[in-house]
Enzyme design. Structure first.
Site, PDB file in Angstrom:
ATOM      1  N   ASP A 192       0.870  -1.182   0.000  1.00  0.00           N
ATOM      2  CA  ASP A 192       0.000   0.000   0.000  1.00  0.00           C
ATOM      3  C   ASP A 192       0.902   1.226   0.000  1.00  0.00           C
ATOM      4  OD1 ASP A 192      -2.625   1.383   0.347  1.00  0.00           O
ATOM      5  OD2 ASP A 192      -1.679   2.041   2.220  1.00  0.00           O
ATOM      6  N   GLU A 276      -1.216  -1.624  -5.643  1.00  0.00           N
ATOM      7  CA  GLU A 276      -2.398  -0.932  -6.140  1.00  0.00           C
ATOM      8  C   GLU A 276      -2.017  -0.012  -7.297  1.00  0.00           C
ATOM      9  OE1 GLU A 276      -6.201   1.576  -4.306  1.00  0.00           O
ATOM     10  OE2 GLU A 276      -4.385   1.270  -3.132  1.00  0.00           O
ATOM     11  N   ASP A 357      -3.504   1.271   7.102  1.00  0.00           N
ATOM     12  CA  ASP A 357      -2.583   1.012   5.997  1.00  0.00           C
ATOM     13  C   ASP A 357      -2.203  -0.463   5.898  1.00  0.00           C
ATOM     14  OD1 ASP A 357      -2.585   3.716   5.380  1.00  0.00           O
ATOM     15  OD2 ASP A 357      -0.959   4.137   6.790  1.00  0.00           O
TER      16      ASP A 357
END
Length: 378
Positions: A192, A276, A357
């Site tokens: 992330d 991502e 997170d």
């Protein structure tokens, strides 16, 4: 797969003058070819063939008195300058017709003499690597190279670049097939990306954001203020421009070094890497633009992707619309959107308390496992 290997060059003063002449000739041929294309288009004439354009702006131009100096440099450089123009037009046409995916490509533009970056490209018949390690460039001479590592194979082409800071580089294109597959490992990681922490991993590790540009802002501010006080066209202004460029080069180099070291460690430790797919262009138009550019997410993910392909690792880009901050990584219940100020939250379904997170990184890993191809390619 094809890779680029970059090395620093140390040309002598005479070789710098020769390279400046080559840069100028390549720029003139590119601009002449582009001008002919514009004039033909304005006159309603058909698109001229690449070979005919080469005869017109290279072969015939050398016979004209006003372009006779084109014969003082290697013809390989001039032909490759036109090849770059052909590639630019082909990319533009493919983008307009939809054959090329991604952001729209603009039509080619004229190259300027005062551009901060100058480059030429040579194929195999325009350069040679000597036994003593020097790089022989046609009609330039043997240039000293700072060999930081060995080339894995014979290069097919070389691009000689002069950057804004006045440094010279040789960029070799080499073929590295077959890929250097690393021994398989059981490690898997979801990443992330963020600003407070550059990367949060699904195993709970948090990589602090280095903020290279922020740390160099004070020196950059002083250098840019000094530049603004210099008279345009003066020698002192050119020196001030180079000083600012060197500071930016130092920041970019530190950022690139950080990305390479972190990506290498992740590729060596993990068989599957999921990250991502962030909308960097959109985030770069917000008030966080400077921090987003300072982080360099796009460069980091690109480095991760090519290293994973090179060493036989699985790399997955997870869709940007994945609700990673809303989904519980334990029971997979969607808990709803949360403001950025909420850093920990408790799932209403299983009552598990999550770090925002770390939970998002675990959801990214779960989505990466689902998207990973199996042994049958499904």
């Amino acid at each position: 797969m094809k890779l680029r290997y970059n090395y620093r060059l140390d040309p002598t003063p005479g070789q710098r003058m020769a390279l400046a002449k080559v840069f100028g000739c390549a720029r003139v041929v590119f601009n002449d070819g582009l001008r002919v294309r514009h004039e033909d288009h304005a006159a309603g004439l058909p698109y001229i063939k690449d070979t005919d354009l080469q005869k017109q702006v290279v072969t015939a131009a050398k016979q004209a008195p006003e372009r006779a100096w084109l014969g003082e440099v290697s013809s390989v450089v001039l032909v490759q300058a036109l090849a770059d123009l052909h590639t630019a037009y082909r990319n533009f046409f493919n983008s307009v017709t939809g054959k090329r995916k991604g952001p729209k490509v603009a039509p080619p533009r004229f190259r300027l003499r005062k551009d901060n970056r100058q480059a030429i490209r040579l194929t195999r018949n325009g350069f040679r690597i000597r036994a003593d390690g020097r790089l022989n460039l046609a009609k330039v001479g043997d240039v000293k190279v700072r060999w930081s590592r060995r080339l894995p194979s014979d290069p097919s082409s070389v691009t000689v670049v002069k950057d804004a800071a006045g440094r010279y580089f040789a960029s070799f294109v080499v073929q590295t097939d077959p890929p250097e597959v690393l021994p398989e490992t059981t490690g898997e990681v979801g990443i992330d990306l963020g600003l407070t922490h550059f990367a949060v991993l699904s195993d709970g590790r948090k990589i602090t954001a280095p903020t290279f540009l922020r740390r160099a802002e004070r020196k950059l501010k002083k250098a840019q203020q000094a530049l603004s006080r210099k008279a345009k066209g003066s020698s002192n202004r050119r020196k001030a421009v180079a000083r600012v460029a060197r500071l930016h080069v130092r920041v970019a180099g530190a950022r690139r070094d950080h990305h390479h070291k972190l990506s290498t460690a992740l590729v060596q430790e993990n068989q599957l890497i999921a990250v991502e797919d962030l909308a960097v262009n959109g985030l770069a138009r917000t008030r966080l633009a400077k921090s987003v550019h300072d982080a360099g997410w796009a460069q980091f993910t690109a480095i991760l992707e090519y290293k994973a392909a090179r060493y036989g690792r699985a790399f997955v880009r997870v869709g940007r619309w994945l609700p990673s901050s809303q989904t519980c990584s334990v029971c997979m219940a969607v808990d709803g959107p949360k403001p950025l100020s909420v850093r920990t939250w408790t799932c209403k379904g299983c009552q598990t308390t999550h770090d925002r997170d770390i939970n998002a990184a675990r959801i990214v890993l779960a989505a990466g496992r689902a998207d990973k191809q199996n042994a049958c390619g499904g």
